[in-house]
Design an enzyme around this catalytic site. Structure first.
Site, PDB file in Angstrom:
ATOM      1  N   CYS A   2       1.385  -5.030  49.455  1.00  0.00           N
ATOM      2  CA  CYS A   2       1.544  -4.018  49.467  1.00  0.00           C
ATOM      3  C   CYS A   2       1.323  -3.310  51.245  1.00  0.00           C
ATOM      4  O   CYS A   2       0.402  -4.099  51.836  1.00  0.00           O
ATOM      5  CB  CYS A   2       0.559  -3.020  48.773  1.00  0.00           C
ATOM      6  SG  CYS A   2       0.675  -3.352  46.896  1.00  0.00           S
ATOM      7  N   ARG A  27       5.032  -7.744  53.093  1.00  0.00           N
ATOM      8  CA  ARG A  27       3.874  -7.701  52.420  1.00  0.00           C
ATOM      9  C   ARG A  27       4.162  -7.440  50.817  1.00  0.00           C
ATOM     10  O   ARG A  27       2.988  -7.566  50.147  1.00  0.00           O
ATOM     11  CB  ARG A  27       2.981  -6.493  52.962  1.00  0.00           C
ATOM     12  CG  ARG A  27       2.779  -6.545  54.388  1.00  0.00           C
ATOM     13  CD  ARG A  27       1.835  -5.332  54.745  1.00  0.00           C
ATOM     14  NE  ARG A  27       0.474  -5.349  54.249  1.00  0.00           N
ATOM     15  CZ  ARG A  27      -0.638  -5.803  54.862  1.00  0.00           C
ATOM     16  NH1 ARG A  27      -0.392  -6.400  55.944  1.00  0.00           N
ATOM     17  NH2 ARG A  27      -1.733  -5.761  54.432  1.00  0.00           N
ATOM     18  N   TRP A  71       3.564  -5.083  46.310  1.00  0.00           N
ATOM     19  CA  TRP A  71       3.535  -6.220  45.569  1.00  0.00           C
ATOM     20  C   TRP A  71       2.553  -6.100  44.382  1.00  0.00           C
ATOM     21  O   TRP A  71       1.284  -5.530  44.499  1.00  0.00           O
ATOM     22  CB  TRP A  71       2.890  -7.151  46.586  1.00  0.00           C
ATOM     23  CG  TRP A  71       2.802  -8.509  45.998  1.00  0.00           C
ATOM     24  CD1 TRP A  71       3.698  -9.496  45.730  1.00  0.00           C
ATOM     25  CD2 TRP A  71       1.663  -9.408  45.387  1.00  0.00           C
ATOM     26  NE1 TRP A  71       3.108 -10.894  45.381  1.00  0.00           N
ATOM     27  CE2 TRP A  71       2.219 -10.487  45.090  1.00  0.00           C
ATOM     28  CE3 TRP A  71       0.330  -9.046  45.351  1.00  0.00           C
ATOM     29  CZ2 TRP A  71       1.242 -11.509  44.615  1.00  0.00           C
ATOM     30  CZ3 TRP A  71      -0.554 -10.057  44.607  1.00  0.00           C
ATOM     31  CH2 TRP A  71       0.177 -11.352  44.239  1.00  0.00           C
ATOM     32  N   ASN A  95      -3.185   0.125  49.198  1.00  0.00           N
ATOM     33  CA  ASN A  95      -3.146  -1.300  49.398  1.00  0.00           C
ATOM     34  C   ASN A  95      -4.463  -1.970  48.805  1.00  0.00           C
ATOM     35  O   ASN A  95      -5.269  -1.434  49.460  1.00  0.00           O
ATOM     36  CB  ASN A  95      -2.582  -1.799  50.615  1.00  0.00           C
ATOM     37  CG  ASN A  95      -2.738  -3.231  50.800  1.00  0.00           C
ATOM     38  OD1 ASN A  95      -2.482  -4.021  49.995  1.00  0.00           O
ATOM     39  ND2 ASN A  95      -3.269  -3.732  51.951  1.00  0.00           N
ATOM     40  N   GLY A  96      -4.347  -2.944  47.885  1.00  0.00           N
ATOM     41  CA  GLY A  96      -5.559  -3.505  47.406  1.00  0.00           C
ATOM     42  C   GLY A  96      -5.972  -3.380  46.034  1.00  0.00           C
ATOM     43  O   GLY A  96      -5.050  -3.170  45.271  1.00  0.00           O
ATOM     44  N   GLU A 464       3.176 -29.725  52.503  1.00  0.00           N
ATOM     45  CA  GLU A 464       3.846 -28.738  53.284  1.00  0.00           C
ATOM     46  C   GLU A 464       5.274 -28.538  52.680  1.00  0.00           C
ATOM     47  O   GLU A 464       5.812 -27.610  52.440  1.00  0.00           O
ATOM     48  CB  GLU A 464       3.678 -28.744  54.580  1.00  0.00           C
ATOM     49  CG  GLU A 464       3.964 -27.586  55.369  1.00  0.00           C
ATOM     50  CD  GLU A 464       3.651 -26.061  54.817  1.00  0.00           C
ATOM     51  OE1 GLU A 464       2.954 -25.879  54.003  1.00  0.00           O
ATOM     52  OE2 GLU A 464       4.388 -25.161  54.961  1.00  0.00           O
ATOM     53  N   LYS A 468       7.085 -25.513  50.559  1.00  0.00           N
ATOM     54  CA  LYS A 468       8.146 -24.869  51.012  1.00  0.00           C
ATOM     55  C   LYS A 468       9.375 -24.851  49.714  1.00  0.00           C
ATOM     56  O   LYS A 468       9.963 -23.780  49.669  1.00  0.00           O
ATOM     57  CB  LYS A 468       8.764 -25.346  52.252  1.00  0.00           C
ATOM     58  CG  LYS A 468       7.966 -25.138  53.586  1.00  0.00           C
ATOM     59  CD  LYS A 468       8.140 -23.761  54.181  1.00  0.00           C
ATOM     60  CE  LYS A 468       6.958 -22.916  53.727  1.00  0.00           C
ATOM     61  NZ  LYS A 468       5.702 -23.036  54.150  1.00  0.00           N
ATOM     62  N   GLU A 471       8.228 -22.619  47.016  1.00  0.00           N
ATOM     63  CA  GLU A 471       8.079 -21.232  47.391  1.00  0.00           C
ATOM     64  C   GLU A 471       9.527 -20.496  47.297  1.00  0.00           C
ATOM     65  O   GLU A 471       9.527 -19.390  46.841  1.00  0.00           O
ATOM     66  CB  GLU A 471       7.622 -21.141  48.795  1.00  0.00           C
ATOM     67  CG  GLU A 471       6.071 -20.860  49.013  1.00  0.00           C
ATOM     68  CD  GLU A 471       5.630 -20.887  50.471  1.00  0.00           C
ATOM     69  OE1 GLU A 471       5.965 -22.117  51.136  1.00  0.00           O
ATOM     70  OE2 GLU A 471       4.880 -19.887  50.661  1.00  0.00           O
ATOM     71  N   HIS A 487      -0.173 -44.474  39.456  1.00  0.00           N
ATOM     72  CA  HIS A 487      -1.347 -44.420  38.276  1.00  0.00           C
ATOM     73  C   HIS A 487      -1.000 -43.071  37.614  1.00  0.00           C
ATOM     74  O   HIS A 487      -1.788 -42.295  37.177  1.00  0.00           O
ATOM     75  CB  HIS A 487      -2.586 -43.985  39.317  1.00  0.00           C
ATOM     76  CG  HIS A 487      -3.119 -44.884  39.934  1.00  0.00           C
ATOM     77  ND1 HIS A 487      -3.514 -46.304  39.400  1.00  0.00           N
ATOM     78  CD2 HIS A 487      -3.193 -45.329  41.365  1.00  0.00           C
ATOM     79  CE1 HIS A 487      -3.895 -47.027  40.310  1.00  0.00           C
ATOM     80  NE2 HIS A 487      -3.698 -46.686  41.528  1.00  0.00           N
ATOM     81  N   LYS A 586       3.675 -12.243  51.930  1.00  0.00           N
ATOM     82  CA  LYS A 586       3.213 -12.793  53.159  1.00  0.00           C
ATOM     83  C   LYS A 586       1.684 -12.893  53.154  1.00  0.00           C
ATOM     84  O   LYS A 586       1.052 -13.749  53.628  1.00  0.00           O
ATOM     85  CB  LYS A 586       3.944 -12.398  54.361  1.00  0.00           C
ATOM     86  CG  LYS A 586       3.568 -13.393  55.752  1.00  0.00           C
ATOM     87  CD  LYS A 586       4.759 -13.379  56.348  1.00  0.00           C
ATOM     88  CE  LYS A 586       4.433 -14.358  57.512  1.00  0.00           C
ATOM     89  NZ  LYS A 586       4.967 -15.802  57.127  1.00  0.00           N
TER      90      LYS A 586
HETATM   91  C1  G6P Z   1       0.549 -16.406  51.147  1.00  0.00           C
HETATM   92  C2  G6P Z   1       2.002 -16.773  51.902  1.00  0.00           C
HETATM   93  C3  G6P Z   1       1.669 -18.191  52.456  1.00  0.00           C
HETATM   94  C4  G6P Z   1       0.748 -18.378  53.177  1.00  0.00           C
HETATM   95  C5  G6P Z   1      -0.675 -17.777  52.711  1.00  0.00           C
HETATM   96  C6  G6P Z   1      -1.819 -17.846  53.672  1.00  0.00           C
HETATM   97  O1  G6P Z   1       0.470 -16.953  50.064  1.00  0.00           O
HETATM   98  O2  G6P Z   1       2.750 -16.497  51.273  1.00  0.00           O
HETATM   99  O3  G6P Z   1       3.108 -18.349  53.094  1.00  0.00           O
HETATM  100  O4  G6P Z   1       0.714 -19.846  53.854  1.00  0.00           O
HETATM  101  O5  G6P Z   1      -0.588 -16.466  52.237  1.00  0.00           O
HETATM  102  O6  G6P Z   1      -1.611 -17.012  54.685  1.00  0.00           O
HETATM  103  P1  G6P Z   1      -2.328 -16.757  56.196  1.00  0.00           P
HETATM  104  O7  G6P Z   1      -1.848 -15.289  56.619  1.00  0.00           O
HETATM  105  O8  G6P Z   1      -3.690 -16.784  55.832  1.00  0.00           O
HETATM  106  O9  G6P Z   1      -1.967 -17.949  56.757  1.00  0.00           O
END
Ligand code: G6P
Length: 591
Positions: A2, A27, A71, A95-96, A464, A468, A471, A487, A586
């Site tokens: 948000c 956000r 969000w 927001n929160g 990672e 990606k 995501e 295993h 994000k």
């Molecule tokens: C969210 C985003 C991720 C990010 C994570 C940590 O889940 O979608 O892409 O890696 O937050 O965010 P930060 O701002 O703490 O790196």
């Protein structure tokens, strides 16, 4: 998680709020809304499920307004659950998460209130309305005292045209000012181009925009004396680009690494020298992509400095009962510096007396304010929800930190230290892999699952790459230890199953080779990324992708680039928007 904005401006107030919301959309983008307050005419409201662009149209009139991009947490993404929420003379955006909203809702229902949404936020505007006896600020303060959880709010009152009141507890809120507009907002870059001076609020503070000025107050209602700082050009984010933000941000990686290198090498590490030299125990905390950077840091410190690093995802840190205390070092990694889980971990560490180092992209973030020492990367604004360039830059900061740790302990830098300067060129050279990664994405476009394999540091890169892929392309993917495959997970391999393997450590290449042979024998299609042609048996992979050559310890910073690009291509080929993956945001400012 948000984004909120409040604005007072004689001209183009709606347009300004709309522009800020477009920049806050990273956000959350489940719904968006704007409420305007026009003197003599009251409120005008527009809110809709979906993107901020749904609010386009003839600007609503008014000299003060509030906006929200959501969000969803409590209640589905519907028009009714979209903010702003109203009650009587008030409109509010939030927001929160209000943790005691159910008991408050019961209490308010018993008093005859009816709710129009399923959100936790609506209780706040009801509480404000019931507390109002003519004093707007006092009503907001009274209501906030009842709230448990986290909030950043912006409120309008129809008795007070030209005023916006904001409050902050646990969620970010800044004030911004220019000659023509006054703002409160969830972050600084969203105000780019329209606020020259900014000032972040701390927890428990209120921001009142009234009589053409911005005032800060504490919980007791006493006015605070705060300093505004000029917005640096780097904080200014772009709103439109050709192609997606993610493609553009991947293209910016070499430059971002070079800028970050310059930043970290000109930093004075003396304030954290003692902690780096003598820390009893080192902890690294982070979430998501930043956690993978923390894991690389852990491996590098262990291999280079010989110190053990406990790496814990932030959401588990508080519950892991770690014996953390005075003399320990906590390294918290967060692009945004606002991730609630990471902030809570840091608060706990600080309370126990540990020294906290923050690695963040946002100099004015809450994390930077909480930490004893901050390393601010220079990735520039990252708009796409899935992190790319910020990951590479986090690694640069963490390599530098590990090197400093070695230096303060032995008076000598690690052997790979000087090779850090080769990273920008190596990152650029990794772009040569893109045509092959594109072809691979086309080949595997309809895959239902994928495995990313690696050992040691390559396992971090594999994790990672898999993150990606999940995501943004919505393909189930797992980053897995190559040696652990046999295993259990090997059972998943069948004819044509996609396997991406990384092998950048020459001394254990033959071990990784075993896992690939085992996969291929079961019909897997194997693609292998490695910097050396010769170290691996020709027959263990169907395709080879050649990575640039660097000291092995630095390979994660470039080996990930083809995987970031692959995920982006896969996403686009499957018809999705890489900048706004479903269900995600994000900046996750709720626990
Ligand atoms: C969210 C985003 C991720 C990010 C994570 C940590 O889940 O979608 O892409 O890696 O937050 O965010 P930060 O701002 O703490 O790196």
């Amino acid at each position: 998680m948000c984004g909120i904005v409040g604005c007072v401006a004689k001209e183009n107030c709606y347009e300004r709020i709309y522009a800020a919301l477009s920049r806050l959309e990273y956000r959350g983008y489940d719904s968006a809304g704007i409420a305007m307050l026009q003197e003599g005419a009251g409120f005008h409201l527009r809110k809709k499920r979906g993107y901020v662009s749904n609010l386009k149209g003839r600007p609503l009139a008014g000299e003060a307004g509030i906006g929200h991009t959501r969000w969803a947490t409590h209640g589905k993404p519907t028009d009714a659950n979209a903010h702003p929420h109203g009650c009587g003379k008030f409109m509010l955006v939030h927001n929160g998460i209000i943790e005691n909203y159910l008991s408050l809702k019961e209490e308010l229902c018993a008093q005859g209130e009816q709710f129009a949404s399923e959100t936790d936020s609506e209780v706040i505007v009801k509480l404000i309305s019931r507390a109002y006896t003519g004093d707007f600020f006092s009503a907001v303060r009274t209501a906030c005292r009842r709230l448990r959880g986290s909030y950043a709010i912006a409120v309008l009152c129809s008795d007070h045209p030209g005023e916006v009141i904001g409050a902050r507890q646990g969620s970010p809120l800044v004030a911004g000012a220019s000659d023509t507009a006054l703002y409160i907002c969830s972050d600084i870059p969203a105000l780019c181009g329209d606020a020259d001076y900014i000032c972040p609020a701390s927890d428990g503070e209120f921001i009142c925009i009234r009589d053409g000025k911005i005032q800060f107050f504490d919980e007791a209602g006493s006015e605070l004396c705060k300093c505004f700082t000029r917005v640096l050009p780097e904080s200014r984010a772009e709103t439109s680009v050709s192609g997606t933000f993610m493609e553009k941000e991947i293209a910016q990686i070499p430059r971002a690494i070079a800028d970050t290198l310059q930043g970290v090498s000109s930093l004075d590490y003396a304030p954290c020298a003692r902690a780096l030299r003598a820390a009893k125990c080192v902890y690294a905390v982070a979430c998501g992509t930043a956690f993978h950077a923390a894991l690389v840091f852990g491996d590098v410190v262990q291999n280079t400095v010989g110190a053990h690093v406990v790496c814990t995802v932030s959401s588990e840190f508080r519950y892991a009962n770690l014996p953390i205390g005075v003399g320990d070092l906590v390294v918290a990694v967060s692009q945004s510096g606002e991730t609630a889980d990471t902030l809570e971990a840091v608060r706990l560490a600080a309370k126990r007396g540990a020294f906290v180092i923050a690695v963040t992209n946002i100099a004015h973030s809450t994390l930077a304010a909480l930490a004893d020492f901050s390393i601010v990367m220079r990735a520039g604004p990252e708009i796409a929800v899935a992190a790319t360039k910020s990951y590479n830059c986090q690694l640069v900061c963490l390599y530098y930190l590990a090197a400093q740790m070695q230096y303060f302990r032995t008076q000598a830098y690690p052997v790979w230290f000087l090779s850090l300067r080769d990273l920008p060129a190596a990152a650029e050279a990794a772009f040569d892999c893109f045509p092959q990664m594109s072809a691979l994405a086309a080949k595997w476009k309809d895959a239902r699952g994928m495995l990313f394999l690696g050992r040691s540091l390559d396992l971090r890169t594999a994790a990672e790459g898999a993150l990606k892929t999940k995501e943004i392309a919505y393909v189930f993917a797992e980053g897995y230890a190559a040696g652990e495959l046999k295993h259990g997970t090997l059972a998943l391999i069948e004819e044509g199953f996609p396997v991406v393997a990384l092998s950048t450590r020459r001394d254990i290449a033959s071990k990784t080779e075993n896992a690939l042979a085992e996969s291929k024998a079961r019909g897997a299609q194997v693609v292998l990324l490695s910097q050396s042609e010769e170290s691996l048996n020709e027959s263990c992979a169907d395709f080879r992708i050649r990575l640039p050559n660097l000291p092995e310890c630095l390979m994660p910073a470039v080996a990930v680039i083809p995987l970031q690009y692959f995920a982006c291509r896969l996403c686009l080929l499957r018809g999705y928007d890489p900048d706004k993956p479903r269900n995600l945001a994000k900046s996750v400012t709720v626990e």
